[in-house]
Design a protein around this motif. Structure first.
Motif, PDB file in Angstrom:
ATOM      1  N   SER A 125       0.863  -1.177   0.000  1.00 46.30           N
ATOM      2  CA  SER A 125       0.000   0.000   0.000  1.00 46.30           C
ATOM      3  C   SER A 125       0.898   1.224   0.000  1.00 46.30           C
ATOM      4  O   SER A 125       1.810   1.327   0.816  1.00 46.30           O
ATOM      5  N   PHE A 126       0.664   2.163  -0.930  1.00 41.43           N
ATOM      6  CA  PHE A 126       1.583   3.278  -1.118  1.00 41.43           C
ATOM      7  C   PHE A 126       1.099   4.587  -0.498  1.00 41.43           C
ATOM      8  O   PHE A 126       1.888   5.495  -0.287  1.00 41.43           O
ATOM      9  N   GLU A 224       4.663   9.879  -2.569  1.00 39.71           N
ATOM     10  CA  GLU A 224       4.076   8.683  -1.960  1.00 39.71           C
ATOM     11  C   GLU A 224       4.973   7.470  -2.167  1.00 39.71           C
ATOM     12  O   GLU A 224       5.195   6.681  -1.240  1.00 39.71           O
ATOM     13  N   ILE A 225       5.490   7.309  -3.378  1.00 40.08           N
ATOM     14  CA  ILE A 225       6.371   6.176  -3.662  1.00 40.08           C
ATOM     15  C   ILE A 225       7.675   6.304  -2.884  1.00 40.08           C
ATOM     16  O   ILE A 225       8.191   5.322  -2.333  1.00 40.08           O
ATOM     17  N   SER A 305      -1.922  18.326   6.444  1.00 34.88           N
ATOM     18  CA  SER A 305      -1.196  17.106   6.101  1.00 34.88           C
ATOM     19  C   SER A 305      -1.260  16.923   4.587  1.00 34.88           C
ATOM     20  O   SER A 305      -2.339  16.810   4.022  1.00 34.88           O
ATOM     21  N   ARG A 306      -0.115  16.869   3.950  1.00 35.37           N
ATOM     22  CA  ARG A 306      -0.065  16.981   2.488  1.00 35.37           C
ATOM     23  C   ARG A 306      -0.663  15.782   1.762  1.00 35.37           C
ATOM     24  O   ARG A 306      -1.430  15.947   0.836  1.00 35.37           O
ATOM     25  N   TRP A 307      -0.317  14.578   2.162  1.00 30.07           N
ATOM     26  CA  TRP A 307      -0.776  13.425   1.374  1.00 30.07           C
ATOM     27  C   TRP A 307      -1.609  12.458   2.215  1.00 30.07           C
ATOM     28  O   TRP A 307      -1.493  11.260   2.090  1.00 30.07           O
ATOM     29  N   CYS A 308      -2.440  12.964   3.086  1.00 29.52           N
ATOM     30  CA  CYS A 308      -3.212  12.079   3.965  1.00 29.52           C
ATOM     31  C   CYS A 308      -4.478  11.541   3.307  1.00 29.52           C
ATOM     32  O   CYS A 308      -5.121  10.662   3.861  1.00 29.52           O
ATOM     33  N   ALA A 309      -4.882  12.073   2.175  1.00 29.39           N
ATOM     34  CA  ALA A 309      -6.133  11.641   1.560  1.00 29.39           C
ATOM     35  C   ALA A 309      -5.956  11.567   0.052  1.00 29.39           C
ATOM     36  O   ALA A 309      -5.016  12.137  -0.512  1.00 29.39           O
TER      37      ALA A 309
END
Length: 603
Positions: A125-126, A224-225, A305-309
């Motif tokens: 899961s990324f 994310e990666i 939070s930048r990449w929480c969703a």
């Protein structure tokens, strides 16, 4: 110059934001792709040991070759489209997807990606936060009972209203789709930060069989990666390398779907060409994937939070029911009845008390500054208080004239000003200030110190009974995001599967989010049973049809309890009404009338 793969990913920032009236997607894509290839050519794996370096250098020629082919096909598709040759554009795009078929990431809705290589199956899961709750927002000017009483109003557009389906990033005019976000704040952002809106929470009906799952073509940001691979590359190098291999080959498509041109609101957005072709491909290949998951391209500078969703787009696939909705999507989701929300900062009726608090503080502050002579350091801090509180009061008074994105930036800026006033220990700070006084104008009298302490506590204090200015600022930031919104679902505890077939159907029909738990899977069933009896204000005996013995008897006869048992779970936050319980006993046994009353379905 040698680059680590991690360095490359960190340099590949997405989305690509442009402020250019002469924006041409073909040229921008070509330029960004050229930069990407240049970075790849500098990767040689020297950050790893000999075996790791050899593995990376051995794969890099293939990665570069495939990436170049993908870029060429993407540019051809865009060029054909711009020249109004849509047939050739789609053919080039189909060739691209055929070339990428073994590299694209196909995931579940909650972001488990199925990877098969070297005879093994992996499920990485990324995303930083996997989706478990899903939201849809619909902007509105006012509250309407016709929407509040019809859950379908927050579903996708029915076929009868397909003319209202607009051209958006993953939206094709005239073709309805269902769009969800894994957090309500992101759904609000994606809807343009409306001051008033309806929202619904969606629950995914997973089912038991893998073949009944929805599958998604998933687009991931380089961040994310990179974050995912931080430790994986040392713990499972082969898995990390396989993911990196596929991602770098697919990156041109991710890039082409991640352009934003801020030159103005225009009917034709070139940056949507490739995302829309991808959505058309999904529609044509609906047996393979049923939607797209993707990171947001909205401005995230005001988000905590930048990449929480992430977002989810699903075309409303055939067949349709008699109301014009996709039968597949209706089957796979249950969603709550719509709720209406007005951001309190724009509602003078809701923020009246808080406006009074801020006004009174400003009055006290102004009076103190007129009557007392404060040392220059305290005077400077009081000026900061004055500016922050004054700006906050203006925002509360005229919030309906300010865009919500701007309002958030203003609130965040005011909150930062509070840090200029705060000191670690106010008593110690004032004592040091008093000792440091050299000139008469810098002397700190006891009366002056007490007055400043009083104002200070009203500005940055933590007294729950009397909210400080800083506390109010935090509250309105939270209210803007509505991240602590009320949430509830119903747990059904059962003994036999047959007990819950009809209750589950009834709850679904009434748009009540729910989950189930079998009684013999509960870790401490005896305490659980006693807890139910206590909350229901009944004797444990009433939960059984036979005489009840001691705890050992309860444990041995757990399966004989009357079921189903309905328990309502509520989210509880600092903004919940007084008396809100995190868990409420509802009823034992399936009685529609009683459940309707207790779950307030008749209001």
């Amino acid at each position: 110059m040698s680059l680590k793969i991690e360095d490359v990913l960190q340099k590949l920032t997405l989305p690509k934001m442009y402020f250019d009236n002469d924006f041409v997607i073909y040229e921008k894509l070509k330029d960004e792709a050229r930069t990407f290839i240049s970075l790849l050519e500098q990767c040689d794996g020297k950050e790893f040991d000999t075996d790791g370096e050899a593995a990376i250098s051995g794969r890099m020629p293939d990665i570069l070759g495939v990436a170049r082919k993908n870029i060429k096909l993407l540019l051809e598709a865009v060029e054909y489209y711009e020249n109004a040759d849509h047939k050739a554009a789609q053919e080039a795009f189909d060739d691209l997807m055929e070339l990428m078929k073994d590299d694209v990431f196909i995931s579940t809705i909650d972001d488990f990606v199925r990877l098969v290589f070297d005879g093994k199956t992996y499920w990485p899961s990324f995303r930083i936060t996997r989706g478990s709750r899903y939201y849809r927002v619909r902007a509105a000017d006012y509250e309407s009972s016709s929407i509040l009483e019809n859950a379908d109003e927050l579903f996708h557009l029915p076929l009868s209203k397909r003319a209202n389906a607009n051209n958006e990033r993953f939206s094709i005019a005239g073709f309805p789709s269902l769009y969800l976000s894994t957090m309500l704040p992101l759904a609000w952002q994606e809807s343009g930060y409306p001051q008033k809106y309806y929202y619904s929470e969606f629950q995914y009906e997973r089912g038991d069989k893998p073949e009944n799952q929805l599958w998604f073509l998933s687009l991931y940001s380089p961040d994310e990666i990179c974050n995912w691979g931080g430790t994986v590359k040392y713990n499972n190098f082969n898995l990390w390398l396989e993911v990196i291999d596929r991602y770098l080959k697919c990156y041109p498509l991710v890039l082409a779907c991640s352009f934003v041109n801020q030159s103005g609101k225009v009917p034709y957005k070139q940056e949507y060409i490739v995302p829309q072709m991808l959505m058309q491909w999904v529609r044509r290949n609906n047996s393979l994937v049923q939607g797209i998951t993707y990171f947001t391209c909205v401005d995230l500078s005001s988000q905590r939070s930048r990449w929480c969703a992430y977002n989810i787009a699903m075309p409303a696939a055939v067949p349709y029911d008699d109301k014009g909705y996709s039968s597949l999507l209706r089957e796979k989701f249950c969603w709550a009845m719509p709720l209406f929300y007005t951001v309190p900062i724009v509602d003078r009726g809701r923020n009246q008390v808080d406006r009074g608090t801020v006004y009174n503080f400003l009055s006290d502050l102004g009076s103190a500054m007129r009557k007392q002579r404060f040392p220059s350091k305290l005077h400077t801090k009081m000026i900061e208080m004055l500016g922050a509180a004054g700006c906050f009061l203006s925002l509360l008074e005229d919030g309906d004239t300010v865009g919500m994105e701007l309002a958030l930036h203003i609130l965040n800026s005011i909150r930062s000003n509070c840090d200029l006033v705060r000191v670690r220990n106010i008593e110690g700070y004032l004592e040091e200030l008093s000792k440091a006084a050299v000139y008469p104008l810098e002397e700190l009298t006891g009366e002056c110190a007490d007055l400043y302490k009083s104002l200070y506590s009203k500005f940055v204090g933590n007294d729950k009974a009397n909210e400080s200015i800083e506390t109010l600022i935090h509250k309105y930031i939270d209210f803007c995001w509505n991240d602590l919104h009320p949430h509830s679902n119903v747990e059904i505890v059962y003994s036999d599967e047959a007990d819950i077939i009809e209750p589950l159907r009834w709850l679904r029909e009434n748009h009540i989010l729910r989950w189930t738990r079998k009684i013999d899977t509960i870790e401490n069933p005896v305490e659980f049973i006693k807890g139910i009896a206590k909350k229901a204000a009944v004797d444990v005996q009433e939960l059984f049809d036979e005489p009840v013995g001691d705890d050992d008897w309860l444990k041995a006869n757990i399966g004989a309890i009357k079921t189903p048992v309905f328990i309502k779970h509520n989210s509880v936050s600092i903004y919940s009404p007084d008396g809100t319980a995190s868990e409420e006993f509802v009823h034992i046994g399936f009685d529609k009338n009683i459940l309707s009353t207790k779950l307030k379905l008749n209001k």
